[in-house]
Design an enzyme around this catalytic site. Structure first.
Site, short mmCIF file in Angstrom:
data_model
loop_
_atom_site.label_atom_id
_atom_site.label_comp_id
_atom_site.label_asym_id
_atom_site.label_seq_id
_atom_site.Cartn_x
_atom_site.Cartn_y
_atom_site.Cartn_z
N LYS A 10 0.85 -1.19 0.00
CA LYS A 10 0.00 0.00 0.00
C LYS A 10 0.89 1.24 0.00
O LYS A 10 1.83 1.35 0.79
CB LYS A 10 -0.91 0.01 1.22
CG LYS A 10 -1.87 -1.18 1.28
CD LYS A 10 -2.89 -1.14 0.18
CE LYS A 10 -3.90 -2.27 0.35
NZ LYS A 10 -4.96 -2.22 -0.62
N ASP A 24 -0.35 -0.46 -4.54
CA ASP A 24 -1.75 -0.03 -4.56
C ASP A 24 -1.82 1.32 -3.86
O ASP A 24 -1.63 1.41 -2.65
CB ASP A 24 -2.63 -1.05 -3.84
CG ASP A 24 -4.10 -0.72 -3.88
OD1 ASP A 24 -4.48 0.34 -4.44
OD2 ASP A 24 -4.89 -1.52 -3.35
N GLU A 40 -1.92 -0.10 -8.76
CA GLU A 40 -3.38 -0.20 -8.66
C GLU A 40 -3.97 1.13 -8.22
O GLU A 40 -3.51 1.73 -7.25
CB GLU A 40 -3.71 -1.31 -7.65
CG GLU A 40 -5.13 -1.74 -7.63
CD GLU A 40 -5.33 -2.94 -6.70
OE1 GLU A 40 -6.43 -3.05 -6.12
OE2 GLU A 40 -4.40 -3.76 -6.55
N ASP A 78 -9.20 -0.33 -10.07
CA ASP A 78 -9.89 -1.10 -9.04
C ASP A 78 -11.17 -0.38 -8.65
O ASP A 78 -12.24 -0.71 -9.15
CB ASP A 78 -9.00 -1.33 -7.82
CG ASP A 78 -9.68 -2.14 -6.71
OD1 ASP A 78 -10.83 -2.58 -6.90
OD2 ASP A 78 -9.07 -2.33 -5.65
N LYS A 129 -13.30 -7.86 -8.22
CA LYS A 129 -13.60 -8.37 -6.89
C LYS A 129 -15.05 -8.82 -6.86
O LYS A 129 -15.94 -8.03 -7.17
CB LYS A 129 -13.35 -7.29 -5.83
CG LYS A 129 -11.91 -6.85 -5.74
CD LYS A 129 -11.73 -5.71 -4.76
CE LYS A 129 -10.27 -5.31 -4.64
NZ LYS A 129 -10.10 -4.09 -3.82
#
Length: 177
Positions: free
Chosen positions: A11, A39, A65, A90, A114
């Protein structure tokens, strides 16, 4: 890495300078055999994303991401155009229509599907079909599911050749207290 993981998803997106420094330390620690994916969780501006990704290029990042806010499709396209690192959508993609819009705007190299975000397997399959038709590789991701949800994601990924990446680790974070 010592536990056998071949890819790390890190992250980033709070402080571009610290992000670059942290990823550099991680790359030094794990060497070149471990994939690093980042991400940003919508945390950067377009300018920050472009500058930061160009600085991170030397760390062999597999993809980034959602570097900019989900609703900023033009900004995502600009980042994709100027980034040496492939850009994955995403939070920008909940439906097949969302993905179609990103593809038309040339705003995405990859997409994270997802099951919980898209509304289940049937809707996720529609999204995957749009991605496959446009030659956009996919990753199956998760949002805090238990092993039941992770298993569904794993089966979904195994059934579709266009799902080339998996981020199905949320069950590892669940603990019995």
């Amino acid at each position: 890495v010592k536990q056998g993981f071949k890819a790390l998803k890190v992250k980033v997106g709070v402080s571009p300078e610290e992000d670059v420094e942290r990823i550099g330390h991680i790359r030094d620690a794990v060497g070149s055999d471990t994939a690093i994916r980042i991400d940003a969780n919508q945390g950067w501006t377009v300018k920050q994303a472009i500058e930061t990704l160009n600085k991170m290029q030397r760390f062999e990042i597999e993809f980034v991401e959602q570097p900019v806010p989900a609703e900023d499709v033009r900004g995502l396209a600009e980042v994709k155009q100027h980034s040496p690192i492939p850009v994955m959508a995403d939070e920008s993609v909940h439906t097949a229509t969302d993905l179609l819009h990103l593809i038309k705007e040339d705003a995405v190299d990859l997409v994270n599907i997802k099951l919980m975000k898209t509304g289940g397997i049937w809707k996720a399959r529609k999204l995957a079909a749009v991605a496959e038709a446009a030659h956009v590789p996919c990753m199956i991701g998760c949002m805090g599911e238990s092993t039941i949800g992770i298993t569904a994601g794993g089966h979904f990924a195994a059934a579709l050749k266009n799902i080339q990446y998996a981020d199905l680790d949320s069950d590892v974070l669940i603990r019995d207290k």
